[in-house]
Structures are given as C-alpha cells and as structure tokens.
Design an enzyme around this catalytic site. Structure first.
Site, mmCIF file in Angstrom:
data_model
loop_
_atom_site.group_PDB
_atom_site.id
_atom_site.type_symbol
_atom_site.label_atom_id
_atom_site.label_comp_id
_atom_site.label_asym_id
_atom_site.label_seq_id
_atom_site.Cartn_x
_atom_site.Cartn_y
_atom_site.Cartn_z
ATOM 1 N N LYS A 22 0.840 -1.212 0.000
ATOM 2 C CA LYS A 22 0.000 0.000 0.000
ATOM 3 C C LYS A 22 0.871 1.257 0.000
ATOM 4 O O LYS A 22 0.650 2.182 -0.789
ATOM 5 C CB LYS A 22 -0.901 0.016 1.242
ATOM 6 C CG LYS A 22 -1.518 1.377 1.550
ATOM 7 C CD LYS A 22 -2.434 1.351 2.744
ATOM 8 C CE LYS A 22 -1.823 1.725 4.059
ATOM 9 N NZ LYS A 22 -1.550 3.160 4.277
ATOM 10 N N ASN A 23 1.845 1.287 0.906
ATOM 11 C CA ASN A 23 2.588 2.537 1.080
ATOM 12 C C ASN A 23 3.617 2.781 -0.020
ATOM 13 O O ASN A 23 4.271 3.823 -0.052
ATOM 14 C CB ASN A 23 3.221 2.583 2.477
ATOM 15 C CG ASN A 23 2.150 2.774 3.541
ATOM 16 O OD1 ASN A 23 1.007 3.116 3.225
ATOM 17 N ND2 ASN A 23 2.503 2.560 4.795
ATOM 18 N N CYS A 115 -5.440 7.926 8.734
ATOM 19 C CA CYS A 115 -5.833 7.507 10.081
ATOM 20 C C CYS A 115 -5.567 8.593 11.102
ATOM 21 O O CYS A 115 -4.588 9.334 10.995
ATOM 22 C CB CYS A 115 -5.056 6.249 10.472
ATOM 23 S SG CYS A 115 -5.621 4.792 9.605
ATOM 24 N N ARG A 120 -0.173 14.783 12.486
ATOM 25 C CA ARG A 120 0.162 14.591 11.069
ATOM 26 C C ARG A 120 0.118 15.892 10.263
ATOM 27 O O ARG A 120 -0.653 16.033 9.307
ATOM 28 C CB ARG A 120 -0.755 13.525 10.449
ATOM 29 C CG ARG A 120 -0.771 12.246 11.253
ATOM 30 C CD ARG A 120 -1.446 11.113 10.549
ATOM 31 N NE ARG A 120 -0.585 10.456 9.584
ATOM 32 C CZ ARG A 120 -0.926 9.375 8.897
ATOM 33 N NH1 ARG A 120 -2.107 8.856 9.045
ATOM 34 N NH2 ARG A 120 -0.089 8.838 8.047
ATOM 35 N N ASP A 309 3.724 0.915 12.261
ATOM 36 C CA ASP A 309 2.518 0.309 11.686
ATOM 37 C C ASP A 309 2.240 -1.088 12.227
ATOM 38 O O ASP A 309 1.165 -1.638 11.976
ATOM 39 C CB ASP A 309 2.625 0.252 10.150
ATOM 40 C CG ASP A 309 2.551 1.636 9.544
ATOM 41 O OD1 ASP A 309 2.130 2.573 10.243
ATOM 42 O OD2 ASP A 309 2.933 1.788 8.364
ATOM 43 N N ARG A 401 -8.902 -0.432 3.856
ATOM 44 C CA ARG A 401 -8.063 0.626 3.274
ATOM 45 C C ARG A 401 -6.666 0.090 2.964
ATOM 46 O O ARG A 401 -5.976 0.635 2.093
ATOM 47 C CB ARG A 401 -7.953 1.806 4.247
ATOM 48 C CG ARG A 401 -9.207 2.645 4.331
ATOM 49 C CD ARG A 401 -8.955 3.936 5.096
ATOM 50 N NE ARG A 401 -7.604 4.403 4.861
ATOM 51 C CZ ARG A 401 -6.795 4.901 5.795
ATOM 52 N NH1 ARG A 401 -7.195 5.042 7.019
ATOM 53 N NH2 ARG A 401 -5.579 5.286 5.481
HETATM 54 N N1 EPU Z 1 5.555 14.947 10.194
HETATM 55 C C1 EPU Z 1 5.632 16.294 10.441
HETATM 56 N N2 EPU Z 1 5.474 17.159 9.385
HETATM 57 C C2 EPU Z 1 5.281 16.727 8.111
HETATM 58 C C3 EPU Z 1 5.225 15.337 7.864
HETATM 59 C C4 EPU Z 1 5.360 14.464 8.934
HETATM 60 O O1 EPU Z 1 5.798 16.708 11.578
HETATM 61 O O2 EPU Z 1 5.155 17.567 7.213
HETATM 62 C C5 EPU Z 1 5.690 14.010 11.322
HETATM 63 C C6 EPU Z 1 4.425 13.167 11.544
HETATM 64 O O3 EPU Z 1 3.439 13.865 12.273
HETATM 65 C C7 EPU Z 1 4.977 11.967 12.286
HETATM 66 C C8 EPU Z 1 6.387 11.817 11.700
HETATM 67 O O4 EPU Z 1 6.683 13.044 11.033
HETATM 68 O O5 EPU Z 1 5.077 12.251 13.656
HETATM 69 C C9 EPU Z 1 6.529 10.697 10.690
HETATM 70 O O6 EPU Z 1 5.491 10.818 9.712
HETATM 71 P P1 EPU Z 1 5.723 10.399 8.207
HETATM 72 O O7 EPU Z 1 5.675 11.610 7.357
HETATM 73 O O8 EPU Z 1 6.932 9.538 8.142
HETATM 74 O O9 EPU Z 1 4.427 9.532 7.946
HETATM 75 P P2 EPU Z 1 3.496 9.562 6.674
HETATM 76 O O10 EPU Z 1 4.301 9.746 5.453
HETATM 77 O O11 EPU Z 1 2.339 10.426 6.930
HETATM 78 C C10 EPU Z 1 3.788 7.008 6.203
HETATM 79 C C11 EPU Z 1 2.856 5.845 6.072
HETATM 80 C C12 EPU Z 1 2.303 5.498 7.432
HETATM 81 C C13 EPU Z 1 3.470 5.152 8.363
HETATM 82 C C14 EPU Z 1 4.453 6.315 8.421
HETATM 83 C C15 EPU Z 1 5.699 6.017 9.236
HETATM 84 C C16 EPU Z 1 1.960 6.139 3.877
HETATM 85 C C17 EPU Z 1 0.799 6.443 3.012
HETATM 86 N N3 EPU Z 1 1.771 6.198 5.187
HETATM 87 O O12 EPU Z 1 2.991 8.052 6.724
HETATM 88 O O13 EPU Z 1 1.493 4.354 7.253
HETATM 89 O O14 EPU Z 1 2.986 4.899 9.650
HETATM 90 O O15 EPU Z 1 4.860 6.667 7.073
HETATM 91 O O16 EPU Z 1 6.338 4.882 8.746
HETATM 92 O O17 EPU Z 1 3.030 5.820 3.370
HETATM 93 C C18 EPU Z 1 -0.293 2.943 7.674
HETATM 94 O O18 EPU Z 1 0.036 2.313 6.653
HETATM 95 O O19 EPU Z 1 -1.182 2.522 8.469
HETATM 96 C C19 EPU Z 1 0.333 4.210 7.962
HETATM 97 C C20 EPU Z 1 -0.155 5.083 8.837
#
Ligand code: EPU
Length: 420
Positions: A22-23, A115, A120, A309, A401
C-alpha cells in the site's frame, strides 16, 4: 458499514501470498502526474486507499484503468490541478502537489486525510514546495487545510529534513525528478518504500542516487520520464501482521512472496515471543507451538527499527503473552486507541504518554467492538482470533483501506471462525 463476526480459538495452519505494498502504491500513483505517456503498474493491491488515489488521478483528468492488480494510467489528458475535499486518497493528496507544480506550475489540494493517529501536519511538505520555487504568496488557509501554490520556476535545491518523514521524503523526490538542476535531500527516510519508489523512477529515466554514507539522496533533474511497466514490491506490514497473528493463535503458516529482507527487526522481536521463524528467498514460515512469552521492551522507530505500523498488533500479542512488556511509540502521538479496546476484552494495558505498560493475561474474551484505525483494526481482529467466544467487529471497511482480502487470507491461513 461492513463487519466481521469472529469466533475465536482456532490455531493457524496454511499459506497465503502477500499482496503488493500500500505505502508504495500511493507515491507511485502520485508519480503518474510526472509522465507524458501510458504507465502500467503491476501487483497493485486492490484496496480502498488505492481506489482513492485513482479517484484523484481521474479528477485531475488522467485515464486510469484497473484490472485486478494491474493499473494502467494515461496521464496525457491531465487538465486540472485541484484536488478537492471528499475525493478520498487517505494521506496521498499532498503527494500530488510536487508533481503538479513541477509539471504544470500550479496546484490546489485539500489537507490529506488518513488515520487519526497523531497530528500529522504537512509543514515539511510545504517547506519543500517553497524550496523548489512555489510562490511564497501561497494561499494556505488558517488551518493549513487547503494548500494552493503557483510556481513560475521549479529548480533543484538543498533540502534538510529535520525528521525522517516518509511522506516528506517522497514529496521531495517527486518534486525533484523533473526540476531544473540538482536536488540534495539530507536526512531522508530510510523506509524501503522510498528505495522502491526511486527504483521505479530510475527505471523510467530519472537520475536518482542514494548516498547513505552522506545521509543524502542526490537527484539530477531530467527533461522527461519514459513510459514503463513496474511491479510493486510486497507489503511488509501485511506480512508482519500475519506473522503476529500466528504468534497469537499458534500453529504454522507460510507467507509467500514476502519481503523477507525488510522484516529483520520484526522477525528478531517475534522470535523473543517463542516463535520459530525461518525465512528464505521470498517466503517466511512461522511456527508457534507454545503460549507466547512477553518480548520485553520494544520501541517503534524509523526503518530499520520496529515499525509503528505494527505497534498495535504487537500490543495485542503482548496483551496475551506471559509476563510484562513495555511498548514505546516514538513516531505518532496518538496511536494507542487499540489499547483501550483490548482492555475491554480483558487485557491489562496502561498508557502513560507515549508508553504502554502491558501485563500479560492468560486470555481475552471477545466483545463487539468498532475498528479504531487501519492498523488498530487489524490488531483488534487479531485479538479476536484468539479471544473466547463470538463477537462482531464493525467498521471493517477501515481495515480494507490497507488489506486487500484479510478474511480470505485468514481462511487460507486456516482460521475457520469468520463470518462476513
Ligand atoms: N511529520 C511532520 N510534518 C510533516 C510530515 C510528517 O511533523 O510535514 C511528522 C508526523 O506527524 C509523524 C512523523 O513526522 O510524527 C513521521 O510521519 P511520516 O511523514 O513519516 O508519515 P506519513 O508519510 O504520513 C507514512 C505511512 C504510514 C506510516 C508512516 C511512518 C503512507 C501512506 N503512510 O505516513 O502508514 O505509519 O509513514 O512509517 O506511506 C499505515 O500504513 O497505516 C500508515 C499510517
């Protein structure tokens, strides 16, 4: 609203094939905007987050055809730069901004969903768009819930990420591929999905190089990307989920087409629970012939650490393991909703800040519950596989999802107590 009735108690015995990631699918679909010609992606999971991404691409004007796990996108007809509210796509909407700005010089996007596991924010994405040349007069509204940008020029730049955000790294890569000149991304996320995304783009003619020793990715902008066919890697979180189910239920499972190399930290920790795990090439076998024992202290971390995750699933395993354990969540602030649901089944988990203190109990009793979030839902379902009696888990469309066919997989893995 969908639901699944579960009668707990079976041990597992069976095999299944692990779906595509998915990711990885999500950023690869956002990358479609960067192309001029038809692209085919294979092994794309048929899940609602992917369908949401396809909705976004169609909304932008692209043609998207889904046939089983193969998706063909023709981006030639993209003629809109606005991603409006309600068009789905989970976290993915913000990933379209970089490609739209690079290719067309404008974009407008609602704040991404996904989620509810923490604040976020999108501040790092916004910092990245501005570094490439997005108009400093960008119109973010008060809550940053709508991002609108223009870019008169789009130039490679130096980006230093203060946290190893997966999404921000993807935004930076997607922004850089067609930018004029060279981009350097320091402090990039090491998650395998980033490497796979870059391999896909390099196959299509991008010029991306990883320099882990300097903690940077260097990207030389190219004029255009070439049409290609790309097969997505398997989903490490789905594989990890089923491994944990086996540790909870006992038995023997074989996961085929699994991303073995990406699961080292998970395998190490699950071995501590008493599971015997053997992994070779692209298959993993889990044998569990005893009641699980506590794995001790586990902290979630960036890759290659234990993934956030799988934290909810580990919590469910620890809830029924012999002994006490401590699980620390270091990535998202509010990812412990599952603990309260497990406690309703008889678990003994206390949450203090980002730490869960778990006293293992000998068993759980099933009761009717609602899925809290994608991974939390998979964790509660796992607990119900083990729990005593029959109960209904509702809002299971949230699990869909990310999991293409979790009930089908569970049946293939030998669990008989499911009714949909
Ligand atoms: N963060 C910020 N500012 C930003 C972006 C992120 O402060 O502009 C913070 C977030 O709030 C969090 C940390 O950085 O505390 C890490 O977030 P990250 O950006 O790495 O997460 P993401 O890209 O939103 C992806 C996966 C998530 C997974 C995380 C961490 C996707 C679509 N989602 O999320 O997957 O938990 O990386 O590995 O790739 C899931 O599959 O259930 C899921 C939530």
């Amino acid at each position: 609203m969908s639901n699944i009735a579960v009668t707990g108690g079976d041990t597992l015995d069976g095999r299944t094939i692990i779906q595509g990631s998915k990711n990885l699918a999500i950023p690869c679909l956002a990358a479609m905007v960067l192309f001029d010609d038809m692209i085919t992606l294979q092994n794309v999971p048929d899940i609602s987050d992917v369908r949401g991404s396809l909705d976004i691409l169609r909304l932008l004007g692209a043609e998207a055809v889904q046939s089983g796990n193969t998706i063909t996108i023709n981006p030639k007809s993209i003629n809109s730069y606005t991603i409006c509210d309600g068009c789905g796509g989970g976290r993915s909407s913000v990933l379209y901004c970089g490609p739209l700005l690079a290719k067309f010089g404008k974009c407008s996007c609602v704040s991404p969903g996904g989620c509810k596991i923490g604040k976020r924010p999108t501040d790092l994405h916004q910092m990245i768009f501005k570094a490439f040349g997005a108009d400093s007069e960008c119109q973010e509204n008060e809550n940053n819930s709508n991002l609108s940008y223009f870019a008169h020029e789009w130039k490679g730049c130096r980006i230093e990420l203060p946290i190893r955000s997966v999404g921000a790294t993807e935004s930076a890569v997607l922004s850089a591929v067609l930018a004029e000149g060279t981009t350097e991304i320091y402090g990039y996320a090491r998650e395998p999905e980033i490497l796979h995304l870059c391999n896909f783009l390099n196959n299509a003619g991008a010029d991306i190089e990883f320099k882990p020793e300097c903690d940077k990715i260097t990207i030389n902008g190219v004029q255009k990307l070439n049409p290609c066919t790309y097969r997505l890697a398997a989903d490490r979180i789905v594989a990890g989920t089923y491994m944990i189910y086996c540790c909870m239920c006992g038995g023997h499972i074989k996961l085929e087409e699994a991303p073995v190399c990406e699961l080292e930290s998970v395998i190490d920790i699950l071995k501590r629970s008493g599971a015997v795990i053997s992994a070779e090439d692209n298959s993993i076998e889990v044998f569990m012939n005893r009641h699980p024992v506590s794995v001790g202290v586990v902290e979630t971390d960036y890759y290659p650490g234990f993934p956030t995750d799988l934290q909810s699933m580990l919590l469910a395993l620890e809830a029924i393991s012999e002994g006490d354990s401590i699980i620390v969540e270091n990535i998202f602030e509010s990812r412990f909703e599952t603990a309260y649901l497990l406690n309703r089944m008889g678990a003994a988990i206390e949450i203090e800040g980002n730490t869960a203190y778990v006293k293992g109990v000998s068993g759980l009793t099933n009761c009717n519950l609602s899925v809290p979030d994608l991974r939390g839902g998979a964790a509660v379902l796992g607990a119900m596989l083990k729990g005593l009696g029959r109960a209904v888990l509702d809002s299971t469309e949230i699990i869909e999802r990310g999991y293409e066919d979790i009930t089908g997989d569970l049946k293939r893995l030998g669990f008989t107590g499911l009714e949909e």
